[in-house]
Write an enzyme that holds these catalytic residues in place. Structure first.
Site, PDB file in Angstrom:
ATOM      1  N   SER A 145       0.845  -1.191   0.000  1.00 58.67           N
ATOM      2  CA  SER A 145       0.000   0.000   0.000  1.00 58.67           C
ATOM      3  C   SER A 145       0.881   1.242   0.000  1.00 58.67           C
ATOM      4  CB  SER A 145      -0.894   0.020   1.246  1.00 58.67           C
ATOM      5  OG  SER A 145      -1.538   1.261   1.413  1.00 58.67           O
ATOM      6  N   TYR A 169      -1.565  -0.693  10.403  1.00 54.38           N
ATOM      7  CA  TYR A 169      -1.655  -0.940   8.965  1.00 54.38           C
ATOM      8  C   TYR A 169      -0.370  -0.487   8.276  1.00 54.38           C
ATOM      9  CZ  TYR A 169      -3.853  -1.157   4.324  1.00 54.38           C
ATOM     10  OH  TYR A 169      -4.173  -1.459   3.016  1.00 54.38           O
TER      11      TYR A 169
END
Length: 255
Positions: free
Chosen positions: A146, A159
């Site tokens: 990501s 995350y």
């Protein structure tokens, strides 16, 4: 250059977290390139519906319902594939979850759950795949990272840690497995139009932040990951290893 370089005919691809969202889009794209696909998820109903949808489109599909963060379940799933004579040629480590909360309010249980699902699972599933790819002398592993592994925002702590770790895990896998003919790379999606991001998209302030910080001035679509995934799964990338390719509309290229 022949388009056969990008063909996945005769290959089988396991895509984790592929009952919806980015995982399903990539599984469909790999199938359209000729691969037989193994869909994965923990919601049996959603997984079955996704499999039926792809079968209705004429694709060869198998379901593997297991928790990617459960070491015993991962080993059992690969043993089941072995027993069925299914060899995984391509692994896409896509499964992931998100909990947005400031670090001082983040429960340690949520921290561990996100790290286990988004990072440890790539090690667990990747290890089982590599054990089988190494003797064959070939294989492709694509880890889905990501932009948050590179550029962070408040409330993205676990995350961001997981996706940053996934980038380094990709490099370690390359250092150990490239000599065995296995190419390991990563894809870093930008802000994409998925179920996980529905609340963010509905937030006018956040939507404006995303479009304002993305040179393309829009969110990405799930199908826009397909080309990169097919490339990294195919013979076209046989000398590409240890790389992170951002599919982010240019976000990581600007301040």
């Amino acid at each position: 250059m022949s388009v056969e370089l990008f063909s996945l005919k005769g290959r089988t691809a396991l895509v984790t977290g592929s009952s919806r969202g980015l995982g399903l889009a990539m599984a469909r794209g790999l199938a359209e390139a000729g691969a037989a696909v193994v869909l994965n998820g923990v919601d049996a109903g959603r997984l079955g519906a996704a499999a039926e949808a792809l079968r209705a489109e004429g694709h060869a599909v198998r379901e593997a319902g297991f928790d990617v963060a459960d070491e015993t379940a991962v080993a059992a799933a690969f043993a089941s594939l072995d027993a069925a004579g299914v060899e995984i040629d391509v692994l896409v480590n896509n499964a992931g979850i998100q909990v947005r909360r400031p670090l001082v309010e983040m429960a340690s249980e949520d921290w561990r759950r996100i790290l286990e699902t988004n990072l440890t699972s790539a090690f667990l599933v990747g290890r089982e795949a590599a054990k089988r790819m190494i003797p064959r002398g070939r294989g492709k592993i694509v880890n889905i990272g990501s932009v948050i592994g590179e550029l962070v925002r408040p409330t993205t702590g676990p995350y961001a840690a997981a996706k940053g770790g996934l980038k380094q895990l990709t490099r370690v896998m390359t250092a150990e497995w490239a000599q065995h003919g296995i190419q390991v790379n990563a894809v870093g999606p930008g802000y994409m139009l998925t179920d996980m991001n529905e609340a963010l998209l509905a937030d006018a302030t956040f939507d404006a932040w995303v479009t304002g910080h993305t040179p393309a001035r829009r969110w990405g679509r799930a199908d826009e990951l397909v080309g990169t995934a097919v490339y990294l799964a195919s013979a076209a990338s046989d000398y590409v290893s240890g790389q992170m390719i951002y599919v982010d509309g240019g976000m990581t290229s600007v301040l």
